[in-house]
Write an enzyme that holds these catalytic residues in place. Structure first.
Site, mmCIF file in Angstrom:
data_model
loop_
_atom_site.group_PDB
_atom_site.id
_atom_site.type_symbol
_atom_site.label_atom_id
_atom_site.label_comp_id
_atom_site.label_asym_id
_atom_site.label_seq_id
_atom_site.Cartn_x
_atom_site.Cartn_y
_atom_site.Cartn_z
ATOM 1 N N HIS A 280 0.831 -1.210 0.000
ATOM 2 C CA HIS A 280 0.000 0.000 0.000
ATOM 3 C C HIS A 280 0.865 1.260 0.000
ATOM 4 O O HIS A 280 1.948 1.278 0.595
ATOM 5 C CB HIS A 280 -0.898 0.023 1.233
ATOM 6 C CG HIS A 280 -1.937 -1.070 1.220
ATOM 7 N ND1 HIS A 280 -2.972 -1.082 0.323
ATOM 8 C CD2 HIS A 280 -2.071 -2.189 1.975
ATOM 9 C CE1 HIS A 280 -3.724 -2.160 0.529
ATOM 10 N NE2 HIS A 280 -3.195 -2.848 1.516
ATOM 11 N N SER B 188 -3.746 -5.258 8.279
ATOM 12 C CA SER B 188 -3.323 -4.562 7.070
ATOM 13 C C SER B 188 -3.026 -3.104 7.430
ATOM 14 O O SER B 188 -3.787 -2.519 8.209
ATOM 15 C CB SER B 188 -4.430 -4.630 6.023
ATOM 16 O OG SER B 188 -3.994 -4.086 4.823
ATOM 17 N N SER C 114 2.982 -4.566 3.825
ATOM 18 C CA SER C 114 3.696 -3.403 3.273
ATOM 19 C C SER C 114 4.699 -2.865 4.291
ATOM 20 O O SER C 114 5.798 -2.443 3.945
ATOM 21 C CB SER C 114 2.717 -2.266 2.955
ATOM 22 O OG SER C 114 1.525 -2.744 2.421
ATOM 23 N N CYS D 176 0.867 -26.334 -15.599
ATOM 24 C CA CYS D 176 0.143 -25.052 -15.560
ATOM 25 C C CYS D 176 1.129 -23.892 -15.370
ATOM 26 O O CYS D 176 1.024 -22.869 -16.023
ATOM 27 C CB CYS D 176 -0.844 -25.019 -14.407
ATOM 28 S SG CYS D 176 -2.063 -26.323 -14.418
ATOM 29 N N CYS E 73 -4.893 -26.138 -12.561
ATOM 30 C CA CYS E 73 -5.382 -27.437 -12.055
ATOM 31 C C CYS E 73 -5.165 -27.578 -10.561
ATOM 32 O O CYS E 73 -5.555 -28.582 -9.972
ATOM 33 C CB CYS E 73 -4.762 -28.594 -12.833
ATOM 34 S SG CYS E 73 -3.206 -29.189 -12.159
ATOM 35 N N CYS F 230 0.126 -32.454 -10.850
ATOM 36 C CA CYS F 230 1.542 -32.529 -10.459
ATOM 37 C C CYS F 230 1.778 -33.004 -9.025
ATOM 38 O O CYS F 230 2.892 -33.401 -8.689
ATOM 39 C CB CYS F 230 2.242 -31.194 -10.688
ATOM 40 S SG CYS F 230 1.619 -29.853 -9.653
HETATM 41 C C1 LIG Z 1 -7.602 -10.522 4.141
HETATM 42 C C2 LIG Z 1 -6.296 -9.833 4.370
HETATM 43 C C3 LIG Z 1 -5.773 -8.973 3.416
HETATM 44 C C4 LIG Z 1 -4.584 -8.304 3.640
HETATM 45 N N1 LIG Z 1 -4.023 -7.572 2.642
HETATM 46 C C5 LIG Z 1 -2.869 -6.911 2.859
HETATM 47 C C6 LIG Z 1 -2.261 -6.178 1.821
HETATM 48 O O1 LIG Z 1 -2.688 -6.206 0.690
HETATM 49 N N2 LIG Z 1 -1.168 -5.456 2.123
HETATM 50 C C7 LIG Z 1 -0.655 -5.417 3.373
HETATM 51 O O2 LIG Z 1 0.298 -4.688 3.585
HETATM 52 N N3 LIG Z 1 -1.162 -6.175 4.361
HETATM 53 C C8 LIG Z 1 -2.247 -6.932 4.124
HETATM 54 N N4 LIG Z 1 -2.781 -7.704 5.097
HETATM 55 C C9 LIG Z 1 -2.114 -7.759 6.383
HETATM 56 C C10 LIG Z 1 -0.904 -8.680 6.373
HETATM 57 O O3 LIG Z 1 -1.184 -9.884 5.711
HETATM 58 C C11 LIG Z 1 -0.509 -8.943 7.815
HETATM 59 O O4 LIG Z 1 -0.361 -7.708 8.468
HETATM 60 C C12 LIG Z 1 0.785 -9.698 7.945
HETATM 61 O O5 LIG Z 1 0.815 -10.836 7.130
HETATM 62 C C13 LIG Z 1 0.978 -10.088 9.406
HETATM 63 O O6 LIG Z 1 2.169 -10.807 9.507
HETATM 64 P P1 LIG Z 1 2.614 -11.366 10.918
HETATM 65 O O7 LIG Z 1 3.949 -11.962 10.714
HETATM 66 O O8 LIG Z 1 2.456 -10.323 11.946
HETATM 67 O O9 LIG Z 1 1.524 -12.484 11.268
HETATM 68 P P2 LIG Z 1 1.403 -13.964 10.681
HETATM 69 O O10 LIG Z 1 1.737 -14.037 9.259
HETATM 70 O O11 LIG Z 1 0.063 -14.472 11.104
HETATM 71 O O12 LIG Z 1 2.534 -14.742 11.459
HETATM 72 C C14 LIG Z 1 2.402 -15.152 12.793
HETATM 73 C C15 LIG Z 1 3.067 -16.492 12.914
HETATM 74 O O13 LIG Z 1 3.083 -16.871 14.280
HETATM 75 C C16 LIG Z 1 2.903 -18.253 14.340
HETATM 76 N N5 LIG Z 1 2.439 -18.578 15.681
HETATM 77 C C17 LIG Z 1 1.235 -18.297 16.239
HETATM 78 N N6 LIG Z 1 1.170 -18.805 17.479
HETATM 79 C C18 LIG Z 1 2.351 -19.396 17.719
HETATM 80 C C19 LIG Z 1 2.887 -20.112 18.828
HETATM 81 N N7 LIG Z 1 2.165 -20.360 19.923
HETATM 82 N N8 LIG Z 1 4.151 -20.586 18.744
HETATM 83 C C20 LIG Z 1 4.896 -20.406 17.613
HETATM 84 N N9 LIG Z 1 4.417 -19.768 16.528
HETATM 85 C C21 LIG Z 1 3.170 -19.255 16.587
HETATM 86 C C22 LIG Z 1 1.879 -18.525 13.265
HETATM 87 O O14 LIG Z 1 1.882 -19.881 12.842
HETATM 88 C C23 LIG Z 1 2.320 -17.581 12.172
HETATM 89 O O15 LIG Z 1 3.177 -18.193 11.242
HETATM 90 C C24 LIG Z 1 -3.935 -8.445 4.879
HETATM 91 C C25 LIG Z 1 -4.450 -9.327 5.826
HETATM 92 C C26 LIG Z 1 -5.595 -10.040 5.559
HETATM 93 C C27 LIG Z 1 -6.102 -11.035 6.539
#
Ligand SMILES: Cc1cc2nc3c(=O)[nH]c(=O)nc-3n(C[C@H](O)[C@H](O)[C@H](O)COP(=O)(O)OP(=O)(O)OC[C@H]3O[C@@H](n4cnc5c(N)ncnc54)[C@H](O)[C@@H]3O)c2cc1C
Length: 478
Positions: free
Chosen positions: A49, A337, A341, A401, A436, A441
């Site tokens: 974004h 979100s 970004s 694919c 697919c 695959c």
């Molecule tokens: C529908 C949707 C659309 C979005 N679109 C955008 C976008 O277009 N652009 C943008 O900038 N952001 C977007 N976002 C936001 C973005 O995806 C998130 O902010 C980002 O991925 C968060 O990353 P994170 O590492 O904080 O969390 P996560 O990716 O959830 O990572 C957390 C990790 O912690 C692990 N975990 C949890 N509990 C434990 C535990 N007890 N022990 C060990 N590991 C654990 C989980 O398995 C996971 O791998 C979107 C989010 C959603 C849901």
């Protein structure tokens, strides 16, 4: 004794690990999934974004704009696909046109450059597929698209090469304070550490509340999507948003960096932190809403649907830093979100905080670069041939694919933090990501995984423990 234990290997944990690997420290990332990128980071829109949407003065706004600025250099350093395709926020009601200007001004306040308002003719000449009633738009040239898997994997791989340990299938269960820091109790035993980074996505409130008297509360907000075949990817070239409403940025239509068309997400608060199923109502809403601002979306070409969970904290902002009553415990919570970004900037902010707290020295051996594996389908003919002459496995196409060869799948398995499951291969090289959806695959990818990992076919899973594909001696399909 670790200096830092990071809980979670999504984009927040991986970016933090990579930034911290610039310093001399003993760091480990624990991830309950079988791979990095198993949580929200694998199920989102993949938009980098521009930063006009986040409230002025918020941490979200600051880190979004900074992360957007960092993404281009990072994509070159770590070799993942990123394209600045620009975004259009379209307006279909003349009475709502002032809302575009409000958004523009917010963007300017946030430090977003290049924002401008387009009239009806200008916007239709930029995007002929827009609905006829679109009467103006905010153009944000700084907006981009990224492959979320490759961003996450590239940052984690680079951190691993720079000395960060990654422990997969390792779930944090409890956190206790000790005299010199914290003890993180996991399903695979305790880890002692001076500092903890809480990057556990929708579960980050759980860990925060174990160490602090000031409670955090995260609500999972589900977003559902339809992904369309690559034949449709050129319907629009910019990311098309409606005007935001109280549910957020609204249902977008965007090309992906790999040439698909993506529509979604919905926004629905749910109680279940594991609720990533799609629903008939949600997907119908995606199709209805997307069709309001882009005409002729060929929904017959949907190849898959999926859902992700935004980690929405009650204060509607990122919560990054040490709670006053838990020094050395760094929250990276409420990363809804635009967390994808902002991720490079989130990593930068947390590593700076911990550098100061632990008085860390620079790591003179830090390698900022990572080279991804060769992608046969994107190489010129001559280069493909050269690669195949050097290693015939690159000439054996496994996923038709997406045109993924055996050589690329072997690379995906052998790389640092290599793939261990069908989904791990899919996220790294796209085998099974096409029309697919792995129907053809998957058995071949399983054979390659079994051969490379020296294990039985019945040990190969879709996505880690509990997702076996085959069972029993006769290899019966589950
Ligand atoms: C529908 C949707 C659309 C979005 N679109 C955008 C976008 O277009 N652009 C943008 O900038 N952001 C977007 N976002 C936001 C973005 O995806 C998130 O902010 C980002 O991925 C968060 O990353 P994170 O590492 O904080 O969390 P996560 O990716 O959830 O990572 C957390 C990790 O912690 C692990 N975990 C949890 N509990 C434990 C535990 N007890 N022990 C060990 N590991 C654990 C989980 O398995 C996971 O791998 C979107 C989010 C959603 C849901």
């Amino acid at each position: 004794m670790y200096d830092i234990v990071i809980i979670g290997a999504g984009v927040s944990g991986a970016a933090t690990a990579r930034e911290l690997s610039r310093f001399r420290a003993r760091i480990c990332v624990i991830e309950r999934g079988e791979d990095v990128c198993c949580g929200t980071s694998k199920a989102n829109s993949g938009i980098v974004h521009a930063g006009f949407d986040a409230p002025e003065g918020s941490l979200m706004a600051r880190l979004n704009v900074r992360g957007n600025q960092m993404m281009e250099v990072l994509s070159r350093e770590l070799d993942f696909p990123f394209r600045r395709n620009g975004a259009l926020v379209v307006c279909r009601d003349e009475q709502m046109l002032p809302a575009l200007e409000t958004l523009r001004q917010r963007g300017v306040q946030n430090g977003v450059t290049g924002l401008c308002i387009l009239n009806r003719e200008e916007v239709h000449s930029m995007e002929p597929a827009l609905a006829d009633d679109v009467c103006g738009a905010l153009f944000a040239p700084a907006s981009g698209i990224v492959c979320p898997f490759e961003l996450n994997i590239a940052m984690a791989e680079n951190a691993a090469v720079n000395g960060v340990e990654f422990h997969m299938n390792t779930e944090a269960e409890d956190i206790r304070r000790t005299e010199d820091g914290y003890e993180v109790l996991t399903n695979r035993g305790p880890l002692r550490t001076k500092c903890v980074v809480n990057a556990a996505g929708v579960y980050a409130d759980r860990f925060h509340n174990m160490v602090s008297e000031t409670p955090l509360h995260i609500t999972p907000r589900r977003g559902e999507y339809c992904l369309l075949d690559k034949t449709t990817g050129s319907l629009v070239s910019h990311t098309i948003f409606p005007l935001p409403d109280r549910d957020g940025k609204g249902i977008l239509v965007t090309p992906t960096v790999h040439g698909n068309l993506l529509t979604g997400p919905t926004a629905e608060d749910i109680p279940d932190k594991e609720g990533v199923c799609t629903t008939a109502e949600g997907l119908s809403r995606v199709m209805e809403r997307a069709a309001l601002h882009v005409k002729g979306i060929p929904f017959r070409e949907v190849i898959t649907s999926f859902a992700g969970l935004r980690a929405c904290e009650d204060g509607h902002d990122f919560v990054i830093g040490e709670p006053a009553d838990a020094p050395g415990f760094v929250d990276c919570a409420g990363i809804a979100s635009p967390g994808l970004s902002a991720s490079p900037a989130i990593g930068e902010m947390i590593s700076e905080l911990l550098r100061k707290r632990l008085n860390l020295e620079p790591n003179p051996e830090f390698i900022p670069y990572r080279k991804g594996s060769p992608r046969l389908s994107s190489l010129p003919f001559e280069e493909r041939n050269r690669l195949i002459r050097g290693n015939p496995a690159y000439g054996n196409i496994i996923c038709r694919c997406e045109e993924v060869s055996e050589g690329e799948i072997i690379d995906a398995i052998r790389r640092p933090l290599g793939a261990r499951s069908l989904d791990g291969v899919k996220r790294r090289v796209r085998a099974g990501m096409g029309r697919c959806q792995g129907g053809f695959c998957s058995p071949k990818v399983m054979e390659i995984l079994a051969r490379e990992l020296r294990t039985g076919m019945d040990e190969i899973t879709k996505a880690g423990p509990g997702s076996a594909v085959l069972k029993g001696r006769n290899m019966e399909w589950l």
